[in-house]
Design a protein around this motif. Sequence first.
Motif, PDB file in Angstrom:
ATOM      1  N   THR A 280      -4.619   7.252   4.546  1.00 34.32           N
ATOM      2  CA  THR A 280      -3.840   8.096   4.016  1.00 34.32           C
ATOM      3  C   THR A 280      -3.449   7.714   2.516  1.00 34.32           C
ATOM      4  O   THR A 280      -3.307   8.259   1.752  1.00 34.32           O
ATOM      5  CB  THR A 280      -2.559   8.058   4.704  1.00 34.32           C
ATOM      6  N   VAL A 281      -3.284   6.250   2.458  1.00 34.43           N
ATOM      7  CA  VAL A 281      -3.083   5.808   1.100  1.00 34.43           C
ATOM      8  C   VAL A 281      -4.189   5.946   0.149  1.00 34.43           C
ATOM      9  O   VAL A 281      -3.876   6.167  -0.914  1.00 34.43           O
ATOM     10  CB  VAL A 281      -2.934   4.283   1.465  1.00 34.43           C
TER      11      VAL A 281
ATOM     12  N   GLY B 294       0.680  -1.273   0.036  1.00 33.88           N
ATOM     13  CA  GLY B 294       0.001  -0.145   0.016  1.00 33.88           C
ATOM     14  C   GLY B 294       0.963   1.199  -0.050  1.00 33.88           C
ATOM     15  O   GLY B 294       0.593   1.962  -0.947  1.00 33.88           O
ATOM     16  N   PRO B 295       1.698   1.501   0.935  1.00 37.23           N
ATOM     17  CA  PRO B 295       2.368   2.710   1.040  1.00 37.23           C
ATOM     18  C   PRO B 295       3.826   2.802   0.505  1.00 37.23           C
ATOM     19  O   PRO B 295       4.598   3.741   0.640  1.00 37.23           O
ATOM     20  CB  PRO B 295       2.546   2.873   2.542  1.00 37.23           C
TER      21      PRO B 295
ATOM     22  N   PRO C 158       3.078   3.481  -6.016  1.00 37.31           N
ATOM     23  CA  PRO C 158       2.563   2.081  -6.002  1.00 37.31           C
ATOM     24  C   PRO C 158       2.060   1.676  -7.306  1.00 37.31           C
ATOM     25  O   PRO C 158       1.292   2.693  -7.917  1.00 37.31           O
ATOM     26  CB  PRO C 158       1.628   1.872  -4.734  1.00 37.31           C
ATOM     27  N   SER C 159       2.182   0.640  -7.999  1.00 37.74           N
ATOM     28  CA  SER C 159       1.608   0.336  -9.234  1.00 37.74           C
ATOM     29  C   SER C 159      -0.043   0.055  -9.077  1.00 37.74           C
ATOM     30  O   SER C 159      -0.482  -0.084  -8.032  1.00 37.74           O
ATOM     31  CB  SER C 159       2.358  -0.986  -9.851  1.00 37.74           C
TER      32      SER C 159
ATOM     33  N   GLY D  38      12.175   2.761   0.176  1.00 36.51           N
ATOM     34  CA  GLY D  38      11.234   1.945  -0.483  1.00 36.51           C
ATOM     35  C   GLY D  38       9.690   2.552  -0.017  1.00 36.51           C
ATOM     36  O   GLY D  38       8.750   1.777  -0.589  1.00 36.51           O
ATOM     37  N   LEU D  39       9.766   3.538   0.418  1.00 40.35           N
ATOM     38  CA  LEU D  39       8.424   4.477   0.596  1.00 40.35           C
ATOM     39  C   LEU D  39       8.152   4.920  -0.575  1.00 40.35           C
ATOM     40  O   LEU D  39       8.984   5.426  -1.455  1.00 40.35           O
ATOM     41  CB  LEU D  39       8.432   5.309   1.734  1.00 40.35           C
ATOM     42  N   ALA D  40       6.996   5.086  -0.901  1.00 35.68           N
ATOM     43  CA  ALA D  40       6.352   5.974  -2.049  1.00 35.68           C
ATOM     44  C   ALA D  40       6.670   7.122  -1.849  1.00 35.68           C
ATOM     45  O   ALA D  40       6.942   7.906  -0.807  1.00 35.68           O
ATOM     46  CB  ALA D  40       4.840   6.009  -2.149  1.00 35.68           C
ATOM     47  N   ARG D  41       7.044   8.175  -2.984  1.00 33.45           N
ATOM     48  CA  ARG D  41       7.764   9.471  -3.023  1.00 33.45           C
ATOM     49  C   ARG D  41       7.013  10.461  -2.473  1.00 33.45           C
ATOM     50  O   ARG D  41       7.323  11.188  -1.674  1.00 33.45           O
ATOM     51  CB  ARG D  41       8.102   9.949  -4.483  1.00 33.45           C
TER      52      ARG D  41
END
Length: 521
Positions: free
Chosen positions: A395-396, A203-204, A415-416, A314-317
């Motif tokens: 949040t996501v 997810g995040p 995330p894709s 590894g977190l989404a930007r």
Amino acid sequence: LKIKSLWHCPLSAMGACGSSQLPKQQLVLLQELVCKHIEEPSLRDFANADVFEATSTERGFLRWEHAHLVAAIDILNAYQRDRSMQPSCGPAAQRRGPRDDPDIRLVELLKRWLRQNAVSAEIVEVELRSMGDLCRDVLNHQPLFAASGSRGFLRVMAEVLDHLRWQLCETLTKDHSCAEQMKQILSLTRNFISDAVGYLLLGPTSLRETDKLASMEIVALWQSLPKEANPLPDRADVQLQQLMQSAWRTKLGQLWATVISAPWCVRLFDGMSFDEPGSTAAVLDCSAEYPSNLRDLLSEVKADFERGSFKDSGLARTLCSADQSTTWLAYLEAVQLVADVGYLCGDVLVQFLRVGSSLGDYGVIRIAPWLHPFLEVLSEKMRRLKKILEQLNHTVDNTFVLMKAKGLPVKKPAPSKRMGVRAHAAIERVVLGRGAHATALAEAVVELKGKSVPERLPQVMEGLGDACTALQACLSSSDFQACAGHKFKVEAPPLLALTGNAECDTTPSSNGGATRAEQME
């Protein structure tokens, strides 16, 4: 004879698209193998029954009892999705529907059995072995099933066979109501942790390498762990390790590799008896250095994030900023809570289960002063983790799902689409959906408390006393003595001593003058 003649026919002679007779040959062979290994009448009519037409590529259930069967279903579904995206080759192939593809029909047969048994508390060992033998026999006919792509039919059969064989190792003995309830809690915990880990990995984050994994179950993730972090190196898959190499090197990847390779995780998901000689659980150090190692790693990652260092995180930007500190601090806390819940169940609750399996409800009730405070700690950890997962999901959704739906730009890496779909399915199973794992787990803990309250002890003691009285009378009867003769002598104290009855033996023993009743206390 028709099948045998095919061995002498080179694949190159079948044309670029393969022989039009090949599907028929495959169907005849698979029908023979099914009849050879499967006894269930509803599964034997493999070639003609409409029930083996292509079905949904979803799991088809909310929770499971056997992780390896779920992983096998995920692998078969992934293969089926890939097959549906392959272009048809030639007029004959275009005329065939999904039910005419022999490999898909076998996939559906396996999925039907797996779906029925993945949610069942017990598996018939003979049926499990038969399914494994069927997959193994298919591998003996490789010329008929030439691989296309990196995940051909034979590769999928081999992977399913691995999980079926590992499932054979998982046998649980059911004993008494408290012990049964503890087993239910462990099963729910496995579901809870596995889906929580899956959501937090998808997810995040920006770990798009996960798109290549057929299953996000922990037993499947073990296969992709790097060699130095793999708790079960014999099950490692080199191709999966290469696919996930960069993901496990990120800061979040290192955290999750540490979590799922911890001894408690292997005990919880490996499924073997804790006392079985040679089992994985038996050779691992019970003390486990997991808590300090994970906490040290979490402290390092937290310090990096607080300094604004998000390289290889590894977190989404979008989440990599000081403005999002509430989110990534909650994420790091969730990692710790997942490990805490897993440790409490995989290392501690299993010890209570051993008492319950050996001594029944009586033993569990006697240790209730330890059990109930432990359950309070476990419940509090689960409540906190549930709350954080709900916050992260909110949040996501706002950051990625709704912004994309509104046509607004989202910072990359993000995330894709597949990650989003799988993450949503996981969070539905964990906390959002009806009958979610978190709710069921909380209810199971409350039920265990009710079954182990000290107030039940008089009833248990009364029942045990009645049984001991009857047994003692039987062993002391003239009929029994006449039957057993002098070979049977009761030298132990009266059996009522086991029940705490006032009439139990109070004869002092040689152990410091204490009576046997006092020793029992």
